[in-house]
Design a protein around this motif. Sequence first.
Motif, mmCIF file in Angstrom:
data_model
loop_
_atom_site.group_PDB
_atom_site.id
_atom_site.type_symbol
_atom_site.label_atom_id
_atom_site.label_comp_id
_atom_site.label_asym_id
_atom_site.label_seq_id
_atom_site.Cartn_x
_atom_site.Cartn_y
_atom_site.Cartn_z
ATOM 1 N N ARG A 1 -2.454 -0.104 -12.992
ATOM 2 C CA ARG A 1 -2.815 1.245 -13.396
ATOM 3 C C ARG A 1 -2.582 2.190 -12.228
ATOM 4 O O ARG A 1 -2.337 1.769 -11.104
ATOM 5 N N GLU A 2 -2.682 3.466 -12.505
ATOM 6 C CA GLU A 2 -2.518 4.454 -11.449
ATOM 7 C C GLU A 2 -3.730 4.514 -10.537
ATOM 8 O O GLU A 2 -4.868 4.376 -10.986
ATOM 9 N N PHE A 3 -3.450 4.718 -9.282
ATOM 10 C CA PHE A 3 -4.505 4.991 -8.312
ATOM 11 C C PHE A 3 -4.188 6.316 -7.635
ATOM 12 O O PHE A 3 -3.022 6.650 -7.429
ATOM 13 N N ASN A 4 -5.241 7.019 -7.272
ATOM 14 C CA ASN A 4 -5.062 8.263 -6.529
ATOM 15 C C ASN A 4 -5.060 7.987 -5.035
ATOM 16 O O ASN A 4 -5.964 7.338 -4.511
ATOM 17 N N TYR A 5 -4.051 8.487 -4.368
ATOM 18 C CA TYR A 5 -3.942 8.355 -2.924
ATOM 19 C C TYR A 5 -3.996 9.743 -2.294
ATOM 20 O O TYR A 5 -3.550 10.733 -2.892
ATOM 21 N N TRP A 6 -4.534 9.773 -1.077
ATOM 22 C CA TRP A 6 -4.690 11.025 -0.353
ATOM 23 C C TRP A 6 -3.998 10.955 0.997
ATOM 24 O O TRP A 6 -3.980 9.895 1.651
ATOM 25 N N GLY A 7 -3.464 12.093 1.414
ATOM 26 C CA GLY A 7 -2.957 12.204 2.772
ATOM 27 C C GLY A 7 -4.087 12.474 3.744
ATOM 28 O O GLY A 7 -5.249 12.619 3.355
ATOM 29 N N GLN A 8 -3.731 12.555 5.022
ATOM 30 C CA GLN A 8 -4.741 12.715 6.062
ATOM 31 C C GLN A 8 -5.155 14.163 6.240
ATOM 32 O O GLN A 8 -6.164 14.436 6.899
ATOM 33 N N GLY A 9 -4.403 15.081 5.672
ATOM 34 C CA GLY A 9 -4.725 16.494 5.756
ATOM 35 C C GLY A 9 -3.952 17.197 6.855
ATOM 36 O O GLY A 9 -3.631 16.602 7.884
ATOM 37 N N THR A 10 -3.655 18.463 6.615
ATOM 38 C CA THR A 10 -2.984 19.284 7.614
ATOM 39 C C THR A 10 -3.679 20.648 7.656
ATOM 40 O O THR A 10 -3.983 21.233 6.607
ATOM 41 N N GLN B 1 0.823 -1.188 0.000
ATOM 42 C CA GLN B 1 0.000 0.000 0.000
ATOM 43 C C GLN B 1 0.863 1.245 0.000
ATOM 44 O O GLN B 1 2.078 1.177 0.168
ATOM 45 N N VAL B 2 0.210 2.369 -0.201
ATOM 46 C CA VAL B 2 0.904 3.649 -0.273
ATOM 47 C C VAL B 2 0.372 4.570 0.817
ATOM 48 O O VAL B 2 -0.835 4.637 1.044
ATOM 49 N N GLN B 3 1.279 5.261 1.470
ATOM 50 C CA GLN B 3 0.898 6.238 2.487
ATOM 51 C C GLN B 3 1.449 7.606 2.087
ATOM 52 O O GLN B 3 2.579 7.711 1.617
ATOM 53 N N LEU B 4 0.629 8.619 2.298
ATOM 54 C CA LEU B 4 1.049 10.001 2.101
ATOM 55 C C LEU B 4 0.977 10.692 3.460
ATOM 56 O O LEU B 4 -0.074 10.700 4.093
ATOM 57 N N VAL B 5 2.077 11.264 3.879
ATOM 58 C CA VAL B 5 2.135 11.923 5.182
ATOM 59 C C VAL B 5 2.492 13.383 4.982
ATOM 60 O O VAL B 5 3.570 13.709 4.464
ATOM 61 N N GLU B 6 1.566 14.249 5.405
ATOM 62 C CA GLU B 6 1.767 15.695 5.278
ATOM 63 C C GLU B 6 2.328 16.272 6.562
ATOM 64 O O GLU B 6 2.103 15.749 7.650
ATOM 65 N N SER B 7 3.001 17.395 6.410
ATOM 66 C CA SER B 7 3.494 18.137 7.569
ATOM 67 C C SER B 7 3.649 19.595 7.183
ATOM 68 O O SER B 7 3.665 19.926 5.995
ATOM 69 N N GLY B 8 3.757 20.455 8.200
ATOM 70 C CA GLY B 8 4.044 21.857 7.944
ATOM 71 C C GLY B 8 2.900 22.811 8.138
ATOM 72 O O GLY B 8 3.080 24.023 8.021
ATOM 73 N N GLY B 9 1.709 22.314 8.440
ATOM 74 C CA GLY B 9 0.593 23.218 8.675
ATOM 75 C C GLY B 9 0.739 23.948 9.997
ATOM 76 O O GLY B 9 1.645 23.680 10.774
#
Length: 121
Positions: free
Chosen positions: A106-115, A1-9
Amino acid sequence: QVQLVESGGGLVQAGGSLRLSCAASGTIFSINAMGWYRQAPGKQRELVATITSIGNTNYADSVKGRFTITRDNTKNTVYLQMNSLKPEDTAVYYCNAAVKTYWYTREFNYWGQGTQVTVSS
């Protein structure tokens, strides 16, 4: 699986700057477009900026000239430099990435949890 982790907010005064980061990890063969979206209370999620794997960028009219999107393909990371922030930029900012986990998928769109970004007047 793929994880997107945001930071900086965070919280900043009008006219100030923030830099958001989003790192993708997991099973990744390639990443095409990456981008930032935002959602303010009571409003729909909207595009802020996108960048392709070769660096072509696209911005919402409301942020042109103030925000800059960049990416580091060696780190699978996308950044959003936000300058001259306005109270109307207040929103939860989400990272998005179009990812192929294997060469044959194929490509899938992944989203982070939000900041959260809050700009005070």
